[in-house]
Write a protein that holds these residues in place. Sequence first.
Motif, PDB file in Angstrom:
ATOM      1  N   ALA A 188       0.834  -1.201   0.000  1.00 56.23           N
ATOM      2  CA  ALA A 188       0.000   0.000   0.000  1.00 56.23           C
ATOM      3  C   ALA A 188       0.871   1.254   0.000  1.00 56.23           C
ATOM      4  O   ALA A 188       0.631   2.198  -0.775  1.00 56.23           O
ATOM      5  CB  ALA A 188      -0.925  -0.012   1.219  1.00 56.23           C
ATOM      6  N   ALA A 189       1.869   1.272   0.866  1.00 60.32           N
ATOM      7  CA  ALA A 189       2.742   2.442   0.954  1.00 60.32           C
ATOM      8  C   ALA A 189       3.446   2.722  -0.367  1.00 60.32           C
ATOM      9  O   ALA A 189       3.683   3.889  -0.720  1.00 60.32           O
ATOM     10  CB  ALA A 189       3.766   2.237   2.073  1.00 60.32           C
ATOM     11  N   ALA A 190       3.753   1.676  -1.117  1.00 63.27           N
ATOM     12  CA  ALA A 190       4.415   1.841  -2.411  1.00 63.27           C
ATOM     13  C   ALA A 190       3.515   2.505  -3.446  1.00 63.27           C
ATOM     14  O   ALA A 190       4.001   3.014  -4.464  1.00 63.27           O
ATOM     15  CB  ALA A 190       4.892   0.476  -2.922  1.00 63.27           C
ATOM     16  N   MET A 191       2.198   2.512  -3.202  1.00 66.88           N
ATOM     17  CA  MET A 191       1.264   3.156  -4.134  1.00 66.88           C
ATOM     18  C   MET A 191       1.200   4.670  -3.941  1.00 66.88           C
ATOM     19  O   MET A 191       0.692   5.390  -4.798  1.00 66.88           O
ATOM     20  CB  MET A 191      -0.138   2.583  -3.945  1.00 66.88           C
ATOM     21  N   ALA A 192       1.664   5.152  -2.800  1.00 66.54           N
ATOM     22  CA  ALA A 192       1.584   6.581  -2.502  1.00 66.54           C
ATOM     23  C   ALA A 192       2.543   7.363  -3.394  1.00 66.54           C
ATOM     24  O   ALA A 192       3.657   6.924  -3.675  1.00 66.54           O
ATOM     25  CB  ALA A 192       1.915   6.817  -1.031  1.00 66.54           C
ATOM     26  N   ARG A 193       2.094   8.537  -3.834  1.00 66.63           N
ATOM     27  CA  ARG A 193       2.883   9.367  -4.741  1.00 66.63           C
ATOM     28  C   ARG A 193       3.058  10.772  -4.161  1.00 66.63           C
ATOM     29  O   ARG A 193       2.195  11.278  -3.431  1.00 66.63           O
ATOM     30  CB  ARG A 193       2.183   9.468  -6.105  1.00 66.63           C
ATOM     31  N   ASN A 194       4.156  11.410  -4.526  1.00 64.93           N
ATOM     32  CA  ASN A 194       4.405  12.771  -4.087  1.00 64.93           C
ATOM     33  C   ASN A 194       3.265  13.695  -4.512  1.00 64.93           C
ATOM     34  O   ASN A 194       2.749  13.585  -5.632  1.00 64.93           O
ATOM     35  CB  ASN A 194       5.722  13.296  -4.669  1.00 64.93           C
ATOM     36  N   GLY A 195       2.894  14.599  -3.614  1.00 67.15           N
ATOM     37  CA  GLY A 195       1.873  15.580  -3.923  1.00 67.15           C
ATOM     38  C   GLY A 195       0.453  15.118  -3.697  1.00 67.15           C
ATOM     39  O   GLY A 195      -0.477  15.916  -3.813  1.00 67.15           O
ATOM     40  N   GLN A 196       0.250  13.856  -3.352  1.00 66.78           N
ATOM     41  CA  GLN A 196      -1.107  13.347  -3.160  1.00 66.78           C
ATOM     42  C   GLN A 196      -1.680  13.760  -1.806  1.00 66.78           C
ATOM     43  O   GLN A 196      -0.962  14.027  -0.846  1.00 66.78           O
ATOM     44  CB  GLN A 196      -1.122  11.821  -3.247  1.00 66.78           C
ATOM     45  N   VAL A 197      -3.017  13.774  -1.777  1.00 66.31           N
ATOM     46  CA  VAL A 197      -3.745  13.798  -0.514  1.00 66.31           C
ATOM     47  C   VAL A 197      -4.200  12.358  -0.273  1.00 66.31           C
ATOM     48  O   VAL A 197      -4.965  11.795  -1.066  1.00 66.31           O
ATOM     49  CB  VAL A 197      -4.958  14.741  -0.566  1.00 66.31           C
ATOM     50  N   ILE A 198      -3.713  11.763   0.789  1.00 67.24           N
ATOM     51  CA  ILE A 198      -3.925  10.344   1.073  1.00 67.24           C
ATOM     52  C   ILE A 198      -4.776  10.220   2.327  1.00 67.24           C
ATOM     53  O   ILE A 198      -4.445  10.812   3.361  1.00 67.24           O
ATOM     54  CB  ILE A 198      -2.575   9.629   1.301  1.00 67.24           C
ATOM     55  N   PHE A 199      -5.868   9.465   2.239  1.00 71.34           N
ATOM     56  CA  PHE A 199      -6.661   9.219   3.440  1.00 71.34           C
ATOM     57  C   PHE A 199      -6.309   7.845   3.977  1.00 71.34           C
ATOM     58  O   PHE A 199      -6.417   6.853   3.259  1.00 71.34           O
ATOM     59  CB  PHE A 199      -8.162   9.309   3.165  1.00 71.34           C
ATOM     60  N   LEU A 200      -5.880   7.808   5.240  1.00 68.15           N
ATOM     61  CA  LEU A 200      -5.583   6.542   5.909  1.00 68.15           C
ATOM     62  C   LEU A 200      -6.649   6.281   6.958  1.00 68.15           C
ATOM     63  O   LEU A 200      -6.836   7.082   7.886  1.00 68.15           O
ATOM     64  CB  LEU A 200      -4.208   6.581   6.573  1.00 68.15           C
ATOM     65  N   ASP A 201      -7.336   5.166   6.812  1.00 71.30           N
ATOM     66  CA  ASP A 201      -8.347   4.714   7.752  1.00 71.30           C
ATOM     67  C   ASP A 201      -7.682   4.324   9.075  1.00 71.30           C
ATOM     68  O   ASP A 201      -6.452   4.283   9.179  1.00 71.30           O
ATOM     69  CB  ASP A 201      -9.032   3.488   7.121  1.00 71.30           C
ATOM     70  N   GLY A 202      -8.493   4.011  10.084  1.00 71.75           N
ATOM     71  CA  GLY A 202      -7.956   3.526  11.338  1.00 71.75           C
ATOM     72  C   GLY A 202      -7.847   2.017  11.358  1.00 71.75           C
ATOM     73  O   GLY A 202      -8.376   1.330  10.482  1.00 71.75           O
ATOM     74  N   GLY A 203      -7.152   1.479  12.354  1.00 68.31           N
ATOM     75  CA  GLY A 203      -7.033   0.032  12.505  1.00 68.31           C
ATOM     76  C   GLY A 203      -5.606  -0.444  12.396  1.00 68.31           C
ATOM     77  O   GLY A 203      -4.691   0.306  12.050  1.00 68.31           O
ATOM     78  N   THR A 204      -5.410  -1.722  12.682  1.00 70.98           N
ATOM     79  CA  THR A 204      -4.058  -2.275  12.731  1.00 70.98           C
ATOM     80  C   THR A 204      -3.386  -2.311  11.360  1.00 70.98           C
ATOM     81  O   THR A 204      -2.183  -2.075  11.247  1.00 70.98           O
ATOM     82  CB  THR A 204      -4.080  -3.693  13.334  1.00 70.98           C
ATOM     83  N   SER A 205      -4.149  -2.604  10.308  1.00 72.03           N
ATOM     84  CA  SER A 205      -3.568  -2.685   8.969  1.00 72.03           C
ATOM     85  C   SER A 205      -3.079  -1.328   8.492  1.00 72.03           C
ATOM     86  O   SER A 205      -2.002  -1.202   7.889  1.00 72.03           O
ATOM     87  CB  SER A 205      -4.586  -3.247   7.969  1.00 72.03           C
ATOM     88  N   THR A 206      -3.859  -0.282   8.760  1.00 72.55           N
ATOM     89  CA  THR A 206      -3.487   1.044   8.273  1.00 72.55           C
ATOM     90  C   THR A 206      -2.387   1.684   9.119  1.00 72.55           C
ATOM     91  O   THR A 206      -1.604   2.484   8.599  1.00 72.55           O
ATOM     92  CB  THR A 206      -4.713   1.959   8.198  1.00 72.55           C
ATOM     93  N   VAL A 207      -2.311   1.361  10.392  1.00 74.02           N
ATOM     94  CA  VAL A 207      -1.162   1.811  11.190  1.00 74.02           C
ATOM     95  C   VAL A 207       0.121   1.241  10.588  1.00 74.02           C
ATOM     96  O   VAL A 207       1.145   1.929  10.494  1.00 74.02           O
ATOM     97  CB  VAL A 207      -1.301   1.401  12.669  1.00 74.02           C
TER      98      VAL A 207
END
Length: 253
Positions: A84-103
């Motif tokens: 998942a982290a590898a999908m993140a790109r510079n300049g994006q607005v990223i919403f991360l949900d709560g929970g163990t997987s997203t931490v």
Amino acid sequence: MLTMERKALILDRLQKEQRIVAKDLSQQLGLSEDTIRRDLRELAGEGLLQRVHGGALPASKALADLPSRRKISAEDKTAIAKAAAAMARNGQVIFLDGGTSTVAVARAISMQLHATVVTHSPDIAVALLEHPNIEIELIGGRIYKHSNVAVGAAASEGISHIRADIFFMGVTGVHPDYGLTTGDREEAAIKRAISRQSAETIVLASKEKLGAVSAYDIVGVDEIDGLIVEKSCSNDLLKPYQTRGISITRAHA
């Protein structure tokens, strides 16, 4: 057949076939449908299955308390988080949900990434404090302690003013027919609101969640863009999602 024997048989059948149809099972066992339905109600009350119209489906193990959930599929969650982290790109607005997987996703984000992360989870915000190039937007509201996330009217209001490029969603159940589900009505509403404010929704789906169902609907599988699963997931398990055009990413350790 004794009640304990019937219940053991039901759970064994559910594990093997991934669903129970009350009418069919009553005919096979020569019992009334009411008897089977009563057994299903009692098993559901113990958290051992999830009742649906006409029968039952597997209940998600991800409904356990937060300390217990941190121990479930820990290695798989780490691999999924890295993907998942590898999908993140510079300049994006990223919403991360709560929970163990997203931490785990927050901890896997590159220190070189320049982005804004929006979250309704204090745990996510804390996990990102040491990232020098991440701007953190924390959504407030009433804390739902099971997942340590903000829910309610204040959280919904905050979410409504943000447009995210990508949303990494945590769930307790992923089912091709019953969609994405979780164990709390307000948490489901918040996840749904975030998804609708996001250009792309990616679901983190460790193996205990696939094929499982919880009590409250979030969105249907046709409303998400991708699933991230562990490398070992069988093709048969993933085929119902692939046929709907959902992108599947297999996480490597």
